[in-house]
Design an enzyme around this catalytic site. Structure first.
Site, PDB file in Angstrom:
ATOM      1  N   LYS A   1      -3.410 -14.474  -0.607  1.00 53.52           N
ATOM      2  CA  LYS A   1      -2.177 -14.188   0.138  1.00 53.52           C
ATOM      3  C   LYS A   1      -2.536 -14.172   1.614  1.00 53.52           C
ATOM      4  O   LYS A   1      -3.441 -13.438   2.025  1.00 53.52           O
ATOM      5  CB  LYS A   1      -1.611 -12.825  -0.287  1.00 53.52           C
ATOM      6  CG  LYS A   1      -0.373 -12.404   0.500  1.00 53.52           C
ATOM      7  CD  LYS A   1       0.267 -11.176  -0.148  1.00 53.52           C
ATOM      8  CE  LYS A   1       1.516 -10.719   0.580  1.00 53.52           C
ATOM      9  NZ  LYS A   1       1.235  -9.801   1.690  1.00 53.52           N
TER      10      LYS A   1
ATOM     11  N   CYS B   1      -3.408  -8.748   5.842  1.00 53.82           N
ATOM     12  CA  CYS B   1      -3.184  -7.422   6.424  1.00 53.82           C
ATOM     13  C   CYS B   1      -3.861  -7.339   7.792  1.00 53.82           C
ATOM     14  O   CYS B   1      -5.050  -7.635   7.921  1.00 53.82           O
ATOM     15  CB  CYS B   1      -3.736  -6.341   5.496  1.00 53.82           C
ATOM     16  SG  CYS B   1      -3.537  -4.706   6.210  1.00 53.82           S
TER      17      CYS B   1
ATOM     18  N   HIS C   1       2.838 -15.486   3.673  1.00 55.08           N
ATOM     19  CA  HIS C   1       3.750 -14.629   4.429  1.00 55.08           C
ATOM     20  C   HIS C   1       4.076 -15.439   5.687  1.00 55.08           C
ATOM     21  O   HIS C   1       3.200 -15.635   6.532  1.00 55.08           O
ATOM     22  CB  HIS C   1       3.065 -13.301   4.744  1.00 55.08           C
ATOM     23  CG  HIS C   1       3.940 -12.335   5.489  1.00 55.08           C
ATOM     24  ND1 HIS C   1       3.535 -11.070   5.827  1.00 55.08           N
ATOM     25  CD2 HIS C   1       5.207 -12.449   5.963  1.00 55.08           C
ATOM     26  CE1 HIS C   1       4.517 -10.453   6.484  1.00 55.08           C
ATOM     27  NE2 HIS C   1       5.539 -11.271   6.574  1.00 55.08           N
TER      28      HIS C   1
ATOM     29  N   LEU D   1       0.824  -1.199   0.000  1.00 55.64           N
ATOM     30  CA  LEU D   1       0.000   0.000   0.000  1.00 55.64           C
ATOM     31  C   LEU D   1       0.863   1.256   0.000  1.00 55.64           C
ATOM     32  O   LEU D   1       1.821   1.330   0.776  1.00 55.64           O
ATOM     33  CB  LEU D   1      -0.862  -0.021   1.268  1.00 55.64           C
ATOM     34  CG  LEU D   1      -2.239   0.618   1.199  1.00 55.64           C
ATOM     35  CD1 LEU D   1      -3.083   0.007   0.100  1.00 55.64           C
ATOM     36  CD2 LEU D   1      -2.942   0.459   2.544  1.00 55.64           C
TER      37      LEU D   1
ATOM     38  N   ARG E   1       9.665  -5.532   0.739  1.00 56.22           N
ATOM     39  CA  ARG E   1      10.456  -4.339   1.070  1.00 56.22           C
ATOM     40  C   ARG E   1      11.800  -4.275   0.362  1.00 56.22           C
ATOM     41  O   ARG E   1      12.211  -3.200  -0.080  1.00 56.22           O
ATOM     42  CB  ARG E   1      10.650  -4.271   2.594  1.00 56.22           C
ATOM     43  CG  ARG E   1       9.362  -3.902   3.308  1.00 56.22           C
ATOM     44  CD  ARG E   1       9.413  -4.228   4.770  1.00 56.22           C
ATOM     45  NE  ARG E   1       9.397  -5.663   5.000  1.00 56.22           N
ATOM     46  CZ  ARG E   1       9.313  -6.229   6.207  1.00 56.22           C
ATOM     47  NH1 ARG E   1       9.245  -5.483   7.279  1.00 56.22           N
ATOM     48  NH2 ARG E   1       9.283  -7.544   6.333  1.00 56.22           N
TER      49      ARG E   1
HETATM   50  C1  LIG Z   1       4.483  -0.270   2.971  1.00 50.38           C
HETATM   51  C2  LIG Z   1       3.877  -1.650   2.925  1.00 50.38           C
HETATM   52  C3  LIG Z   1       2.583  -1.815   2.495  1.00 50.38           C
HETATM   53  C4  LIG Z   1       2.006  -3.094   2.427  1.00 50.38           C
HETATM   54  N1  LIG Z   1       0.757  -3.227   1.914  1.00 50.38           N
HETATM   55  C5  LIG Z   1       0.251  -4.480   1.700  1.00 50.38           C
HETATM   56  C6  LIG Z   1      -0.963  -4.670   0.993  1.00 50.38           C
HETATM   57  O1  LIG Z   1      -1.588  -3.738   0.488  1.00 50.38           O
HETATM   58  N2  LIG Z   1      -1.416  -5.954   0.843  1.00 50.38           N
HETATM   59  C7  LIG Z   1      -0.725  -7.039   1.352  1.00 50.38           C
HETATM   60  O2  LIG Z   1      -1.168  -8.193   1.177  1.00 50.38           O
HETATM   61  N3  LIG Z   1       0.428  -6.875   2.011  1.00 50.38           N
HETATM   62  C8  LIG Z   1       0.945  -5.632   2.178  1.00 50.38           C
HETATM   63  N4  LIG Z   1       2.171  -5.479   2.754  1.00 50.38           N
HETATM   64  C9  LIG Z   1       2.919  -6.682   3.192  1.00 50.38           C
HETATM   65  C10 LIG Z   1       3.811  -7.179   2.043  1.00 50.38           C
HETATM   66  O3  LIG Z   1       3.053  -7.548   0.935  1.00 50.38           O
HETATM   67  C11 LIG Z   1       4.661  -8.377   2.507  1.00 50.38           C
HETATM   68  O4  LIG Z   1       3.791  -9.427   2.842  1.00 50.38           O
HETATM   69  C12 LIG Z   1       5.529  -8.055   3.716  1.00 50.38           C
HETATM   70  O5  LIG Z   1       6.171  -6.793   3.580  1.00 50.38           O
HETATM   71  C13 LIG Z   1       6.577  -9.142   3.932  1.00 50.38           C
HETATM   72  O6  LIG Z   1       7.433  -9.258   2.816  1.00 50.38           O
HETATM   73  P1  LIG Z   1       8.915  -8.587   2.799  1.00 50.38           P
HETATM   74  O7  LIG Z   1       9.598  -9.033   4.054  1.00 50.38           O
HETATM   75  O8  LIG Z   1       9.558  -9.122   1.559  1.00 50.38           O
HETATM   76  O9  LIG Z   1       8.714  -7.097   2.779  1.00 50.38           O
HETATM   77  C14 LIG Z   1       2.753  -4.225   2.838  1.00 50.38           C
HETATM   78  C15 LIG Z   1       4.077  -4.053   3.264  1.00 50.38           C
HETATM   79  C16 LIG Z   1       4.647  -2.777   3.313  1.00 50.38           C
HETATM   80  C17 LIG Z   1       6.089  -2.627   3.733  1.00 50.38           C
END
Ligand SMILES: Cc1cc2nc3c(=O)[nH]c(=O)nc-3n(C[C@H](O)[C@H](O)[C@H](O)COP(=O)(O)O)c2cc1C
Length: 334
Positions: free
Chosen positions: A140, A101, A173, A21, A236
């Protein structure tokens, strides 16, 4: 779809960029696409309420983004079906339902991670969407919520959603979410990652396509995960260090093609930036996604600072990006 194995509807899912997001908007996705052709790109979560009642086009994307998946937030099967149909008509390649989320706002709307406790409702949602679209409908999710964090809780969820809802692709996740007490940010950091649980899920549901998400920082890590699961989703790290994506097509999808230099990617953004500016976009809304491109390179700080200080100014144009790029010693841009 531009993936390497068109016979497999989830081929692009082998490597994807997470829905985030405020981050993975369409400017961001266009930029990421210049770095990798094959990666599946997810939109930010878009709620059914925004699509159905909101003002503005919440389904807009650039044709160049394919393969691109729309992530929906919602829990009303009819509303989700309405949105899925609209998205399929617009040409999205996949619909993904957010069951991960943990934010309060999302819980108040009774969607996101709290839906893990309602697998039958998730199955109904998936089934309603699958009834009206031909593209994949995926989920997810997390490995658990609150004290409901046993492996059986996860397998019950996946069994019901796959058997009753017909979902055959899950992105996991690999940490649980606390629905109260932790902010969304803390919920991405504090609950420990448990990759073996996602691997076990793939063993126990070999017929499903399972992707793992959470904490992946390198393509080497990704390849290790791919020995156990079908796909890896990176969030990220892909956003903060986007040059990671420059070798995905080669290393993850096995394509034989040259690796782009960072400066080439910046220059390939120019026509897009100019076209967007002429439609009234602000430079800063596009360049904010490019800030991390030179991470760990000489000149990276100057690049970042120049863009941060200048891109938001009224009338800022492509010259800001050109000047920022000039801060990078060209002989080091390899
Ligand atoms: C700024 C931000 C916004 C996110 N928004 C969403 C979202 O809209 N939908 C979702 O399923 N996960 C969202 N996430 C979670 C990510 O999709 C992901 O599951 C989470 O960051 C773990 O992965 P990573 O360690 O590779 O970042 C968001 C994460 C971040 C950092």
């Amino acid at each position: 779809m531009q993936n390497t194995d068109k016979a497999n509807k989830y081929a692009a899912n082998r490597f994807s960029i997470a829905p985030m997001l405020d981050w993975t908007d369409r400017h961001c996705r266009y930029f990421h696409r210049l770095l990798t052709n094959e990666t599946l790109l997810y939109t930010e979560m878009v709620t059914t309420g925004a699509i159905i009642h909101g003002k503005g086009d919440f389904l807009a994307y650039n044709e160049e983004e394919h393969p691109v998946a729309l992530q929906l937030g919602g829990s009303n099967p009819q509303d989700l079906a309405t949105c899925a149909k609209l998205a399929a008509e617009r040409g999205y390649d996949e619909i993904n339902l957010n069951v991960g989320c943990p934010s309060d706002r999302v819980q108040n709307g009774r969607f996101g991670a709290c839906l893990m406790a309602e697998p039958q409702l998730v199955a109904d949602c998936v089934a309603a969407m699958r009834d009206v679209v031909d593209i994949p409908v995926t989920v997810k999710t997390r490995i658990g919520i609150d004290d409901q964090d046993s492996y059986e809780f996860l397998t019950d969820f996946v069994s019901i959603v796959s058997e009753k809802g017909g979902c055959d692709q899950f992105t996991i996740h690999a940490r649980k979410a606390w629905l109260s007490g932790l902010s969304p940010k803390e919920n991405r950091e504090i609950p420990p990652l448990d990759y073996p649980r996602a691997y076990q899920l793939k063993k126990d549901f070999a017929h499903l396509n399972i992707a793992v998400n959470g904490g992946v920082k390198t393509l080497g890590d990704s390849l290790s995960h791919l020995e156990h699961v079908d796909g890896v989703m990176v969030g990220r790290e892909a956003y903060q260090n986007p040059y990671l994506l420059a070798e995905v097509d080669q290393q993850i999808f096995g394509l034989d093609k040259p690796i782009k230099k960072r400066s080439q990617v910046v220059k390939e953004m120019y026509p897009y930036i100019e076209a967007q500016l002429s439609k009234g976009a602000y430079l800063g809304h596009i360049t904010r996604h490019m800030i991390g491109l030179f991470q760990a390179m000489p000149g990276a700080r100057q690049w970042r600072r120049y863009i941060s200080e200048n891109a938001h100014k009224p009338g800022a144009g492509i010259e800001v990006v050109e000047a920022a790029l000039a801060k990078i010693p060209q002989e080091l841009d390899v």
